[in-house]
Design a protein around this motif. Structure first.
Motif, PDB file in Angstrom:
ATOM      1  N   VAL A  61     -15.283   1.422  -9.886  1.00 16.23           N
ATOM      2  CA  VAL A  61     -14.597   2.132  -8.806  1.00 16.23           C
ATOM      3  C   VAL A  61     -13.488   3.007  -9.366  1.00 16.23           C
ATOM      4  CG1 VAL A  61     -13.121   1.873  -6.760  1.00 16.23           C
ATOM      5  CG2 VAL A  61     -15.100   0.368  -7.067  1.00 16.23           C
ATOM      6  N   ALA A  62     -13.462   4.265  -8.916  1.00 20.08           N
ATOM      7  CA  ALA A  62     -12.300   5.134  -9.091  1.00 20.08           C
ATOM      8  C   ALA A  62     -11.674   5.269  -7.715  1.00 20.08           C
ATOM      9  CB  ALA A  62     -12.713   6.500  -9.633  1.00 20.08           C
ATOM     10  N   PHE A  63     -10.367   4.960  -7.607  1.00 17.77           N
ATOM     11  CA  PHE A  63      -9.746   4.863  -6.290  1.00 17.77           C
ATOM     12  C   PHE A  63      -8.649   5.907  -6.104  1.00 17.77           C
ATOM     13  CE2 PHE A  63      -7.380   3.388  -2.727  1.00 17.77           C
ATOM     14  CZ  PHE A  63      -8.300   2.725  -1.937  1.00 17.77           C
ATOM     15  N   GLN A  64      -8.763   6.646  -4.990  1.00 17.76           N
ATOM     16  CA  GLN A  64      -7.743   7.626  -4.612  1.00 17.76           C
ATOM     17  C   GLN A  64      -7.096   7.215  -3.296  1.00 17.76           C
ATOM     18  OE1 GLN A  64      -6.656  11.237  -5.782  1.00 17.76           O
ATOM     19  NE2 GLN A  64      -5.133  10.069  -4.608  1.00 17.76           N
ATOM     20  N   GLY A  65      -5.823   6.861  -3.363  1.00 19.59           N
ATOM     21  CA  GLY A  65      -5.080   6.508  -2.163  1.00 19.59           C
ATOM     22  C   GLY A  65      -3.705   7.129  -2.194  1.00 19.59           C
ATOM     23  N   ALA A  66      -2.820   6.634  -1.338  1.00 21.07           N
ATOM     24  CA  ALA A  66      -1.435   7.103  -1.285  1.00 21.07           C
ATOM     25  C   ALA A  66      -0.537   5.906  -1.023  1.00 21.07           C
ATOM     26  CB  ALA A  66      -1.273   8.144  -0.175  1.00 21.07           C
ATOM     27  N   ARG A  67       0.583   5.849  -1.712  1.00 20.66           N
ATOM     28  CA  ARG A  67       1.508   4.746  -1.495  1.00 20.66           C
ATOM     29  C   ARG A  67       2.941   5.209  -1.763  1.00 20.66           C
ATOM     30  NH1 ARG A  67      -1.821   3.003  -5.928  1.00 20.66           N
ATOM     31  NH2 ARG A  67      -0.795   3.277  -7.953  1.00 20.66           N
ATOM     32  N   GLY A  68       3.878   4.390  -1.298  1.00 18.54           N
ATOM     33  CA  GLY A  68       5.281   4.679  -1.520  1.00 18.54           C
ATOM     34  C   GLY A  68       5.817   3.939  -2.731  1.00 18.54           C
ATOM     35  N   GLY A  69       7.137   4.141  -2.984  1.00 15.41           N
ATOM     36  CA  GLY A  69       7.752   3.499  -4.135  1.00 15.41           C
ATOM     37  C   GLY A  69       8.377   2.162  -3.811  1.00 15.41           C
ATOM     38  N   ASP A  70       7.906   1.518  -2.750  1.00 17.63           N
ATOM     39  CA  ASP A  70       8.482   0.250  -2.297  1.00 17.63           C
ATOM     40  C   ASP A  70       7.701  -0.945  -2.840  1.00 17.63           C
ATOM     41  OD1 ASP A  70       6.168   0.656  -0.865  1.00 17.63           O
ATOM     42  OD2 ASP A  70       7.128   0.666   1.116  1.00 17.63           O
ATOM     43  N   ALA A  71       8.095  -2.142  -2.405  1.00 16.89           N
ATOM     44  CA  ALA A  71       7.441  -3.361  -2.897  1.00 16.89           C
ATOM     45  C   ALA A  71       5.972  -3.407  -2.499  1.00 16.89           C
ATOM     46  CB  ALA A  71       8.178  -4.593  -2.359  1.00 16.89           C
ATOM     47  N   ASP A  72       5.654  -2.934  -1.291  1.00 13.97           N
ATOM     48  CA  ASP A  72       4.249  -2.906  -0.867  1.00 13.97           C
ATOM     49  C   ASP A  72       3.425  -2.007  -1.782  1.00 13.97           C
ATOM     50  OD1 ASP A  72       4.685  -4.649   1.197  1.00 13.97           O
ATOM     51  OD2 ASP A  72       4.355  -3.197   2.814  1.00 13.97           O
ATOM     52  N   GLY A  73       3.979  -0.852  -2.138  1.00 13.76           N
ATOM     53  CA  GLY A  73       3.260   0.053  -3.018  1.00 13.76           C
ATOM     54  C   GLY A  73       2.989  -0.556  -4.376  1.00 13.76           C
ATOM     55  N   LYS A  74       3.981  -1.267  -4.917  1.00 17.09           N
ATOM     56  CA  LYS A  74       3.793  -1.927  -6.211  1.00 17.09           C
ATOM     57  C   LYS A  74       2.745  -3.035  -6.101  1.00 17.09           C
ATOM     58  CE  LYS A  74       8.524  -0.908  -7.616  1.00 17.09           C
ATOM     59  NZ  LYS A  74       9.882  -1.448  -7.878  1.00 17.09           N
ATOM     60  N   ARG A  75       2.724  -3.694  -4.961  1.00 11.56           N
ATOM     61  CA  ARG A  75       1.744  -4.767  -4.766  1.00 11.56           C
ATOM     62  C   ARG A  75       0.326  -4.205  -4.714  1.00 11.56           C
ATOM     63  NH1 ARG A  75       1.814  -8.995   0.353  1.00 11.56           N
ATOM     64  NH2 ARG A  75       0.003 -10.242  -0.297  1.00 11.56           N
TER      65      ARG A  75
END
Length: 320
Positions: A61-75
């Motif tokens: 799998v190559a995965f393209q998503g979007a996340r923030g710089g918060d704890a959820d994003g790191k998780r």
């Protein structure tokens, strides 16, 4: 049987990967009241759920998503890394990672859900033109996308797919319309009954058979319409069959349709007949909602066993 045990495909997956928070009632749910229950939070999202199922089949799998710089994003980043995915996602350090909060009744059926997904709207077409993303796309054998992506990005990915299989997950009645312009380009689209109704501008009470006819009129070649524990409509051209899913005691219905789509794509890539692809996807979906952990280590064998126990699909006449 694993769709391709000798040479598993690389699937480019684009869409939602965030933290799902699910509150489940421990007693019969009473609206407007405090209900005893428990809360779980795990990495999820339509695209992530699909990628997890592909991983269970041995696909790359190559995965393209979007996340923030918060704890959820790191998780989320850790989860993708632990699964061995090629992570080409974008991180906005000053933004919050999307999240989905669901309330489930004591039977694990969805009572309500709130999707805080605005960050995915920033995945504009230019994101997919970055060099490392283009390289991942060029190497991929198939594409899986979800309707959390903006319509322009969905169109760019559909064009980039060329002759390779590309399937889409409807996500929600509010977002499924983003797929409208690319329906003729999709190898298949996976919808809930509510999403199908929204896409063809029908009422939720519209029969699955009529929904199938209306989908064909707007350019859909292959589709699946799920309806909770009820029969799944399997559409190919003008043919519509109905498949009874396995009877299971659900632990959590989240991700069922995403799993169905991903597993069906894996079998499509292997050149299997459409009906077989969907039946394998339905079997995998039942494993997802009934199991304590997913994917199970023996997922391909478990799917085989489940398919073997499923009744034959049937046709259905229109009721006027």
């Amino acid at each position: 049987m694993n769709p391709s045990p000798a040479a598993p495909p690389l699937v480019f997956v684009a869409g939602a990967a965030h933290v799902d928070r699910r509150a489940k009632a421990d007693v019969p749910f009473v609206a407007g009241a405090s209900n005893p229950g428990h809360l779980v939070d795990v990495p999820g999202g339509a695209a992530f759920n699909g990628a997890l199922a592909l991983h269970g089949l041995g696909c790359h799998v190559a995965f393209q998503g979007a996340r923030g710089g918060d704890a959820d994003g790191k998780r989320v980043a850790r989860a993708l890394a632990e699964l061995g995915f090629e992570d080409v996602s974008v991180t906005w350090l000053d933004r919050r990672t999307p999240t989905y909060t669901a309330i489930l009744d004591d039977r694990s059926e969805l009572v309500a859900g709130i999707a805080d997904m605005a960050l995915y709207d920033r995945l504009m077409p230019r994101i997919f033109s970055r060099v490392h993303v283009r390289r991942a796309l060029a190497r991929s054998d198939a594409l899986l996308v979800d309707a959390n992506l903006p319509a322009g990005s969905l169109a760019a990915l559909a064009k980039a797919a060329g002759k390779r299989p590309i399937v889409a997950i409807g996500v929600s009645p509010a977002k499924v319309g983003r797929l409208a312009a690319i329906l003729p380009l999709l190898t298949a689209v996976f919808l809930s009954r509510a999403e199908a109704a929204s896409l063809v501008e029908a009422t939720p009470a519209t029969s699955p058979l009529l929904l199938a006819e209306l989908l064909a009129e707007i350019g859909v070649r292959r589709a699946v319409i799920t309806d909770g524990p009820r029969d799944v409509a399997v559409i190919e051209g003008e043919a519509v069959l109905f498949q009874q899913p396995p009877t299971v005691v659900p632990r959590d219905v989240t991700g069922a349709g995403d799993t169905l789509a991903a597993v069906a794509l894996a079998w499509l890539w292997a050149g299997r007949p459409w009906l077989d692809c969907v039946r394998n996807g339905i079997a995998a979906s039942s494993l997802r909602i009934a199991g304590e952990t997913f994917p199970p280590p023996d997922m391909a064998r478990r799917i085989d066993e489940c398919v073997a126990s499923m009744p034959a699909p049937r046709s259905q006449e229109r009721n006027f």
